[in-house]
Design a protein around this motif. Structure first.
Motif, PDB file in Angstrom:
ATOM      1  N   THR A  45       0.766  -1.361   0.176  1.00 39.34           N
ATOM      2  CA  THR A  45      -0.139   0.058  -0.072  1.00 39.34           C
ATOM      3  C   THR A  45       0.871   1.131  -0.032  1.00 39.34           C
ATOM      4  N   GLN A  46       2.091   1.036   0.285  1.00 37.49           N
ATOM      5  CA  GLN A  46       3.027   2.190   0.507  1.00 37.49           C
ATOM      6  C   GLN A  46       4.447   2.042   0.343  1.00 37.49           C
ATOM      7  N   TRP A  47       5.471   2.747  -0.128  1.00 36.81           N
ATOM      8  CA  TRP A  47       6.601   2.633  -0.217  1.00 36.81           C
ATOM      9  C   TRP A  47       7.223   2.061   1.218  1.00 36.81           C
ATOM     10  N   GLN A  48       6.819   2.289   2.401  1.00 34.21           N
ATOM     11  CA  GLN A  48       7.403   1.866   3.657  1.00 34.21           C
ATOM     12  C   GLN A  48       7.124   0.282   3.456  1.00 34.21           C
ATOM     13  N   ASP A  49       6.154  -0.284   3.076  1.00 34.41           N
ATOM     14  CA  ASP A  49       5.765  -1.598   3.048  1.00 34.41           C
ATOM     15  C   ASP A  49       6.795  -2.312   2.159  1.00 34.41           C
ATOM     16  N   THR A  50       7.192  -1.851   1.216  1.00 31.91           N
ATOM     17  CA  THR A  50       8.077  -2.222   0.259  1.00 31.91           C
ATOM     18  C   THR A  50       9.619  -2.445   0.907  1.00 31.91           C
ATOM     19  N   ALA A  51       9.961  -1.293   1.598  1.00 30.65           N
ATOM     20  CA  ALA A  51      11.170  -1.267   2.407  1.00 30.65           C
ATOM     21  C   ALA A  51      11.032  -2.252   3.647  1.00 30.65           C
ATOM     22  N   ARG A  52      10.043  -2.548   4.402  1.00 26.78           N
ATOM     23  CA  ARG A  52      10.074  -3.510   5.235  1.00 26.78           C
ATOM     24  C   ARG A  52       9.967  -5.070   4.664  1.00 26.78           C
ATOM     25  N   TYR A  53       9.238  -5.017   3.809  1.00 27.10           N
ATOM     26  CA  TYR A  53       9.340  -6.326   2.934  1.00 27.10           C
ATOM     27  C   TYR A  53      10.623  -6.730   2.425  1.00 27.10           C
ATOM     28  N   GLN A  55      13.446  -5.733   3.347  1.00 28.84           N
ATOM     29  CA  GLN A  55      14.483  -6.233   4.755  1.00 28.84           C
ATOM     30  C   GLN A  55      14.191  -7.230   5.244  1.00 28.84           C
ATOM     31  N   ASP A  56      12.865  -7.569   5.337  1.00 29.57           N
ATOM     32  CA  ASP A  56      12.708  -8.967   5.829  1.00 29.57           C
ATOM     33  C   ASP A  56      12.930 -10.153   4.760  1.00 29.57           C
ATOM     34  N   LEU A  57      12.863  -9.991   3.768  1.00 29.43           N
ATOM     35  CA  LEU A  57      13.302 -11.027   2.745  1.00 29.43           C
ATOM     36  C   LEU A  57      14.882 -11.234   2.758  1.00 29.43           C
ATOM     37  N   VAL A  58      15.715 -10.102   3.064  1.00 29.28           N
ATOM     38  CA  VAL A  58      17.085 -10.134   3.026  1.00 29.28           C
ATOM     39  C   VAL A  58      17.572 -10.894   4.054  1.00 29.28           C
ATOM     40  N   THR A  59      16.920 -10.551   5.275  1.00 26.43           N
ATOM     41  CA  THR A  59      17.200 -11.004   6.593  1.00 26.43           C
ATOM     42  C   THR A  59      16.628 -12.527   6.835  1.00 26.43           C
ATOM     43  N   ASN A  60      15.257 -13.017   6.606  1.00 30.56           N
ATOM     44  CA  ASN A  60      14.827 -13.996   7.057  1.00 30.56           C
ATOM     45  C   ASN A  60      14.376 -14.897   6.026  1.00 30.56           C
ATOM     46  N   ILE A  81       0.447  -7.313   1.930  1.00 30.71           N
ATOM     47  CA  ILE A  81       1.210  -7.048   3.223  1.00 30.71           C
ATOM     48  C   ILE A  81       0.729  -5.763   3.746  1.00 30.71           C
ATOM     49  N   THR A  82       0.473  -5.513   5.216  1.00 26.79           N
ATOM     50  CA  THR A  82       0.082  -4.321   5.356  1.00 26.79           C
ATOM     51  C   THR A  82       1.170  -3.556   6.295  1.00 26.79           C
ATOM     52  N   ALA A  83       1.340  -2.535   6.557  1.00 25.92           N
ATOM     53  CA  ALA A  83       2.545  -1.828   7.179  1.00 25.92           C
ATOM     54  C   ALA A  83       2.383  -2.262   8.605  1.00 25.92           C
ATOM     55  N   ARG A  84       3.482  -2.680   9.379  1.00 27.97           N
ATOM     56  CA  ARG A  84       3.767  -2.964  10.737  1.00 27.97           C
ATOM     57  C   ARG A  84       4.335  -1.851  11.324  1.00 27.97           C
ATOM     58  N   GLY A  85       4.027  -1.787  12.546  1.00 28.16           N
ATOM     59  CA  GLY A  85       4.724  -0.599  13.230  1.00 28.16           C
ATOM     60  C   GLY A  85       6.200  -0.708  13.489  1.00 28.16           C
TER      61      GLY A  85
END
Length: 86
Positions: A45-53, A55-60, A81-85
């Motif tokens: 829904t927003q670029w922050q979701d992309t950044a979190r995804y 980051q999670d992809l690379v680390t986990n 996905i939805t934005a997490r805090g």
């Protein structure tokens, strides 16, 4: 879709070997043409979701994701996905 087509050609891969992340993947959206190409996709829904995804992809998730893409018969067409805090 032009850039994705060029990437596919340059890397000599099939569309189902890519994962596209976008926020306008529904019909009429600027990212929709990627869906038509048969590229696997993730709608955010927003670029922050992309950044979190990413980051999670690379680390986990790299080992499990490699397994998914090694078997193109597994369904991976639409995930939201939805934005997490933070």
């Amino acid at each position: 879709a032009y850039g994705i087509k060029r990437l596919i050609k340059q890397l000599n891969i099939s569309p189902d070997q890519l994962l596209f992340i976008g926020d306008r993947l529904r019909e009429g959206g600027n990212d929709y043409p990627v869906r038509v190409l048969g590229v696997r996709w993730l709608e955010v829904t927003q670029w922050q979701d992309t950044a979190r995804y990413v980051q999670d992809l690379v680390t986990n998730a790299l080992p499990p994701l490699r397994a998914l893409f090694a078997n193109p018969k597994l369904p991976l067409q639409r995930m939201e996905i939805t934005a997490r805090g933070t």
